[in-house]
Design an enzyme around this catalytic site. Sequence first.
Site, PDB file in Angstrom:
ATOM      1  N   ASP A  82      -1.767   2.197  -3.395  1.00 46.34           N
ATOM      2  CA  ASP A  82      -2.731   3.180  -3.912  1.00 46.34           C
ATOM      3  C   ASP A  82      -4.073   2.488  -4.091  1.00 46.34           C
ATOM      4  OD1 ASP A  82      -4.072   5.142  -5.332  1.00 46.34           O
ATOM      5  OD2 ASP A  82      -2.992   4.768  -7.208  1.00 46.34           O
ATOM      6  N   ASP A 108      -5.209   6.694  -8.489  1.00 40.91           N
ATOM      7  CA  ASP A 108      -4.764   8.019  -8.942  1.00 40.91           C
ATOM      8  C   ASP A 108      -3.241   8.110  -9.007  1.00 40.91           C
ATOM      9  OD1 ASP A 108      -4.081   8.123  -6.289  1.00 40.91           O
ATOM     10  OD2 ASP A 108      -5.087  10.029  -5.862  1.00 40.91           O
ATOM     11  N   ASP A 168      -2.238   5.855  -0.589  1.00 42.29           N
ATOM     12  CA  ASP A 168      -3.205   6.518   0.293  1.00 42.29           C
ATOM     13  C   ASP A 168      -3.487   5.661   1.525  1.00 42.29           C
ATOM     14  OD1 ASP A 168      -4.979   4.552  -0.829  1.00 42.29           O
ATOM     15  OD2 ASP A 168      -5.186   5.888  -2.573  1.00 42.29           O
ATOM     16  N   ASP A 216      10.554  15.424  12.891  1.00 42.82           N
ATOM     17  CA  ASP A 216      11.320  15.912  11.749  1.00 42.82           C
ATOM     18  C   ASP A 216      12.303  17.006  12.181  1.00 42.82           C
ATOM     19  OD1 ASP A 216      11.435  15.846   8.756  1.00 42.82           O
ATOM     20  OD2 ASP A 216      10.920  17.960   8.969  1.00 42.82           O
ATOM     21  N   GLU A 221      14.651  12.720  14.496  1.00 43.62           N
ATOM     22  CA  GLU A 221      15.459  12.785  13.279  1.00 43.62           C
ATOM     23  C   GLU A 221      16.440  13.932  13.505  1.00 43.62           C
ATOM     24  OE1 GLU A 221      15.824  13.964   8.645  1.00 43.62           O
ATOM     25  OE2 GLU A 221      14.719  15.153  10.089  1.00 43.62           O
TER      26      GLU A 221
HETATM   27  C1  NOJ Z   1      13.544  15.636   6.984  1.00 47.16           C
HETATM   28  C2  NOJ Z   1      12.647  14.814   6.128  1.00 47.16           C
HETATM   29  O1  NOJ Z   1      12.935  13.463   6.328  1.00 47.16           O
HETATM   30  C3  NOJ Z   1      12.871  15.270   4.718  1.00 47.16           C
HETATM   31  O2  NOJ Z   1      12.254  14.417   3.796  1.00 47.16           O
HETATM   32  C4  NOJ Z   1      12.387  16.693   4.588  1.00 47.16           C
HETATM   33  O3  NOJ Z   1      12.663  17.168   3.293  1.00 47.16           O
HETATM   34  C5  NOJ Z   1      13.071  17.596   5.600  1.00 47.16           C
HETATM   35  N1  NOJ Z   1      13.160  17.005   6.899  1.00 47.16           N
HETATM   36  C6  NOJ Z   1      12.335  18.898   5.745  1.00 47.16           C
HETATM   37  O4  NOJ Z   1      11.146  18.697   6.447  1.00 47.16           O
HETATM   38 MG    MG Z   2      -4.491   7.062  -4.322  1.00 48.71          MG
END
Ligand code: NOJ
Ligand code: MG
Length: 596
Positions: free
Chosen positions: A47, A51, A55, A233, A312
């Site tokens: 960070d 905050d 980031d 994802d 994934e």
């Molecule tokens: C897989 C991601 O790794 C996870 O963190 C997320 O909650 C779900 N997909 C939904 O996008």
């Molecule tokens: Mg920050």
Amino acid sequence: MGRVTAQSTEPRPLTEPGTVLHPAEAPDAPWWRDAVIYQVYPRSWADSDGDGIGDLPGITARLPYLRDLGVDAVWLSPFYVSPMNDAGYDVADYRDIDPRFGTLEDADRMLAAAHDLGLKVLVDLVPNHTSSEHAWFRAALAAGPGSPERDRYVFRDGRGPHGEEPPNNWPSVFGGKGWSRVTEADGSPGQWYLHIFDVTQPDLNWHNPEVRAELESVLRFWCDRGVDGFRVDVAHGLVKAEGLPDWHGAVGLYDEVVTEEGPEADGDTSVLDHNAGGHAPMWDQDGVHEIYRSWRRVLDSYGRPDRILCAEAWVKPEERLARYVRPDEMHQAFNFEFLEAPWDGAALAAVVESSLRSNDAVGAPTTWVLSNHDVVRHASRLGLDQHRPRPNGIAADDPQPDAELGLRRARAATALMLALPGGAYVYQGEELGLPEHTTMPDEVRQDPTYHHTKGEVTGRDGCRVPMPWVRDAPSLGFGPGDHPWLPQPEAYAGLAVDQQDGVAGSTLELYRTLLRLRRSLGLGRGSFAWDGRTGGDVVAFRSAPAEDGGEVLVVTNTGAAPVALPAGEVLVASGPLGADGTLPADTTVWLRPTAG
Ligand code: NOJ
Ligand code: MG
């Protein structure tokens, strides 16, 4: 498409010791086939402005640490504009940075700095759903039933005389129903929209050509800015079965199954099996593959070096997963069966054999992984009872992991993983041996899973805690502020980077040594043959790396009894060897056997 019946999980016998199960890579094989990629969870890595939220400038400043660690690339979890109902996996604008993380200029600076250090950068692509704050979803709500705007999502009329029942029985992965009903512009109760995850994560309709064109354009946007690839994802979820049929099996991804009635409905939480009783209509539909073929064409159009896609996809068995990495689709797919394997020699050997076989059959490398932001950190997971289902988070009143045992096994598991041929992902902080935060106060939890299940399922916050960099500094050096977005457990102080840097035997130095040797020996590109010691608690293999032709023997002992080792030069071990030169419990060694 036809329905697929779950296949038997009975392990096949292992290939004969000494027979090459997996051949060495060609010397000119592309970078990603053996890359080690470090996952940064942006809000918890560094960070810069105090905050309490990590980031992009924080990441940029810490990149030299990754060069020194010896990884090839970094994958950043989402940093896009988001209301953060699922930690940024709810994207409101795919082409801009959330102000909490910085600006597009900060992203450009981060990319340039990484490239200057010789690190490649993967970003996260979230194509299954947008945030409900995305301009498209707002337009869909405003436009009404039957409109082209609604067709970008999965809107349906409800069942029942007044449409008061959801269109089907699908639950959300996070708990509760998978559908929510909208109120139409005239104030009347309206249609329902599908959200396999949070209610603020409406699923996109991948049969709609506009959706396809938009996500391809997003790929180009980030490729044009210089990214080297994408972690995709929920890659197995984009296409749903025709007609959206009811489903009575499990839908969970990260562990215990959350049913429509809630996890305790039948007094039982079962282990994840997407295909229990058939083929889940929301996962792994054949139609997803055409999407990845088109994306591969987009990425290939950028020429060399390759830009990559990593899936994934929580898909079983390994043969089904390998379909995502056929030559004209993605490059990598996380091998979650390896992550899910208990600490048991026979189970580990079986998954190594089946994954190498399945991926080799399509010409893809295997992508090994032990931890990420969705699962209990492996230093804690492996310190739990290995006969029980993998939990989704650990709360203070749950059985607590044995920290010392977990860390010893985690180091051994990593030493095994980093010797295997293929690519590997390392999750931030595992190089410090960080445990899960298992005593986090409930009030600070943020994972939607915890809230939607009313605390029945602890969820993933415990693996997402900010990194400890410096023992004696505010927020352990995570940032100048005193209040990180999730509290750090006491154990993190002694594990901070400055406590391990240069300390012989520390987990950080072990990772550095493993990564350096893996690279110099070419283990990620080596051949693989079982060694005759494999069996019972012992996993042992020989790798003949392309680089110098010398053979390396890797032995992991998951049992209690010491294992005899042959004469040879010990290259690295995950813990001390026995005084008599034997391999103790829960330890991995890499050695160069004496010839003859
Ligand atoms: C897989 C991601 O790794 C996870 O963190 C997320 O909650 C779900 N997909 C939904 O996008
Ligand atoms: Mg920050």
